[in-house]
Design a protein around this motif. Sequence first.
Motif, PDB file in Angstrom:
ATOM      1  N   ASP A  63      28.123 148.722  64.236  1.00  0.00           N
ATOM      2  CA  ASP A  63      27.574 149.370  65.607  1.00  0.00           C
ATOM      3  C   ASP A  63      28.372 150.575  65.821  1.00  0.00           C
ATOM      4  N   ARG A  64      29.019 151.134  65.092  1.00  0.00           N
ATOM      5  CA  ARG A  64      29.646 152.534  65.345  1.00  0.00           C
ATOM      6  C   ARG A  64      28.685 153.516  65.184  1.00  0.00           C
ATOM      7  N   GLU A  65      28.433 154.281  66.457  1.00  0.00           N
ATOM      8  CA  GLU A  65      27.607 155.566  66.352  1.00  0.00           C
ATOM      9  C   GLU A  65      28.279 156.663  65.978  1.00  0.00           C
ATOM     10  N   ALA A  66      27.555 157.498  65.472  1.00  0.00           N
ATOM     11  CA  ALA A  66      28.017 159.048  65.087  1.00  0.00           C
ATOM     12  C   ALA A  66      28.502 159.796  66.126  1.00  0.00           C
ATOM     13  N   LYS A  67      29.774 160.555  66.017  1.00  0.00           N
ATOM     14  CA  LYS A  67      30.239 161.278  67.203  1.00  0.00           C
ATOM     15  C   LYS A  67      30.332 162.768  66.792  1.00  0.00           C
ATOM     16  N   GLN A  68      29.860 163.733  67.643  1.00  0.00           N
ATOM     17  CA  GLN A  68      29.788 164.788  67.460  1.00  0.00           C
ATOM     18  C   GLN A  68      31.220 165.648  67.818  1.00  0.00           C
ATOM     19  N   VAL A  69      31.575 166.514  66.739  1.00  0.00           N
ATOM     20  CA  VAL A  69      32.928 167.025  67.019  1.00  0.00           C
ATOM     21  C   VAL A  69      32.950 167.928  68.085  1.00  0.00           C
ATOM     22  N   SER A  70      33.903 167.978  69.020  1.00  0.00           N
ATOM     23  CA  SER A  70      33.800 168.580  70.427  1.00  0.00           C
ATOM     24  C   SER A  70      35.004 169.273  70.922  1.00  0.00           C
ATOM     25  N   ILE A  71      35.124 169.763  71.783  1.00  0.00           N
ATOM     26  CA  ILE A  71      36.512 170.659  72.476  1.00  0.00           C
ATOM     27  C   ILE A  71      37.532 169.517  72.708  1.00  0.00           C
ATOM     28  N   LYS A  72      36.799 168.354  73.450  1.00  0.00           N
ATOM     29  CA  LYS A  72      37.585 167.288  73.695  1.00  0.00           C
ATOM     30  C   LYS A  72      38.367 166.575  72.561  1.00  0.00           C
ATOM     31  N   LYS A  73      37.480 166.265  71.606  1.00  0.00           N
ATOM     32  CA  LYS A  73      38.198 165.560  70.536  1.00  0.00           C
ATOM     33  C   LYS A  73      39.178 166.452  69.840  1.00  0.00           C
ATOM     34  N   LEU A  74      38.852 168.167  69.714  1.00  0.00           N
ATOM     35  CA  LEU A  74      39.714 168.785  69.057  1.00  0.00           C
ATOM     36  C   LEU A  74      40.968 168.807  69.784  1.00  0.00           C
ATOM     37  N   GLU A  75      41.171 168.839  71.228  1.00  0.00           N
ATOM     38  CA  GLU A  75      42.077 168.888  72.070  1.00  0.00           C
ATOM     39  C   GLU A  75      43.015 167.819  71.388  1.00  0.00           C
ATOM     40  N   LYS A  76      42.296 166.625  71.730  1.00  0.00           N
ATOM     41  CA  LYS A  76      43.112 165.243  71.459  1.00  0.00           C
ATOM     42  C   LYS A  76      43.745 165.276  70.090  1.00  0.00           C
ATOM     43  N   ALA A  77      43.270 165.923  69.111  1.00  0.00           N
ATOM     44  CA  ALA A  77      43.951 165.720  67.869  1.00  0.00           C
ATOM     45  C   ALA A  77      44.963 166.598  67.554  1.00  0.00           C
ATOM     46  N   ASP A  78      45.996 165.842  66.968  1.00  0.00           N
ATOM     47  CA  ASP A  78      47.378 166.793  66.725  1.00  0.00           C
ATOM     48  C   ASP A  78      46.899 167.601  65.311  1.00  0.00           C
ATOM     49  N   ILE A  79      46.224 166.956  64.243  1.00  0.00           N
ATOM     50  CA  ILE A  79      45.674 167.796  63.116  1.00  0.00           C
ATOM     51  C   ILE A  79      44.306 167.149  62.929  1.00  0.00           C
ATOM     52  N   VAL A  80      43.409 168.002  62.278  1.00  0.00           N
ATOM     53  CA  VAL A  80      41.906 168.079  62.154  1.00  0.00           C
ATOM     54  C   VAL A  80      41.865 168.231  60.516  1.00  0.00           C
ATOM     55  N   LEU A  81      41.224 167.059  59.877  1.00  0.00           N
ATOM     56  CA  LEU A  81      41.157 167.044  58.253  1.00  0.00           C
ATOM     57  C   LEU A  81      39.623 166.759  57.981  1.00  0.00           C
ATOM     58  N   THR A  82      39.170 167.852  57.465  1.00  0.00           N
ATOM     59  CA  THR A  82      37.720 167.830  57.022  1.00  0.00           C
ATOM     60  C   THR A  82      37.573 167.653  55.594  1.00  0.00           C
ATOM     61  N   MET A  83      36.513 167.039  55.394  1.00  0.00           N
ATOM     62  CA  MET A  83      35.880 166.542  53.866  1.00  0.00           C
ATOM     63  C   MET A  83      35.361 167.804  52.966  1.00  0.00           C
ATOM     64  N   SER A  84      35.278 168.843  53.584  1.00  0.00           N
ATOM     65  CA  SER A  84      34.981 170.183  52.855  1.00  0.00           C
ATOM     66  C   SER A  84      35.262 171.460  53.577  1.00  0.00           C
ATOM     67  N   SER A  85      35.618 172.400  52.592  1.00  0.00           N
ATOM     68  CA  SER A  85      35.950 173.649  53.196  1.00  0.00           C
ATOM     69  C   SER A  85      34.935 174.302  54.062  1.00  0.00           C
ATOM     70  N   TYR A  86      33.739 173.839  53.933  1.00  0.00           N
ATOM     71  CA  TYR A  86      32.247 174.324  54.875  1.00  0.00           C
ATOM     72  C   TYR A  86      32.661 173.852  56.252  1.00  0.00           C
ATOM     73  N   SER A  87      33.033 172.289  56.413  1.00  0.00           N
ATOM     74  CA  SER A  87      33.429 172.023  57.481  1.00  0.00           C
ATOM     75  C   SER A  87      34.534 172.280  58.328  1.00  0.00           C
ATOM     76  N   ARG A  88      35.524 172.807  57.430  1.00  0.00           N
ATOM     77  CA  ARG A  88      36.752 173.474  57.895  1.00  0.00           C
ATOM     78  C   ARG A  88      36.599 174.795  58.601  1.00  0.00           C
ATOM     79  N   ASP A  89      35.837 175.565  57.917  1.00  0.00           N
ATOM     80  CA  ASP A  89      35.364 176.913  58.139  1.00  0.00           C
ATOM     81  C   ASP A  89      34.402 177.066  59.351  1.00  0.00           C
TER      82      ASP A  89
END
Length: 150
Positions: A63-89
Amino acid sequence: MNVLFVCTANVCRSPIAAEILNKLSKKVDIIADSAGITIIPGSLPTEKSISLLKDKLNIDINDREAKQVSIKKLEKADIVLTMSSYSRDFIKEKFPKFKNKVYTITEYAGVKGGVTDPYGSSVVVYQKTYEELEELVSRVLDRIKKEGSM
């Protein structure tokens, strides 16, 4: 420590990586979440992702719905790890304030390449992606512990 895993649609790789890290780190102070850079609101994990996590970790993400990356999520994170260089960039360009804490999971784990997107592929491809993520997440956890980032 809060780790945010990011992929494209948040229905395969990033939810799997987050659940693996949460399972491996349950005795340490590390919590993982996941998001996508281009989600479809209301979309659910793929059936193969659901099945894999149930079989491997006995975790139900049905039942887990997809979540959009957001400023709030990025602020909460100490580190953000992407699956591709495209997502990182993409994140570094769209949210430059957070660029110093965004890496691909492979570069943070000290290996080359990206994580295969299993979307639309066979169970075998999903299994290989899971195994790849299991190894990478283990390396990430080791690095976090070694650097004392907890």
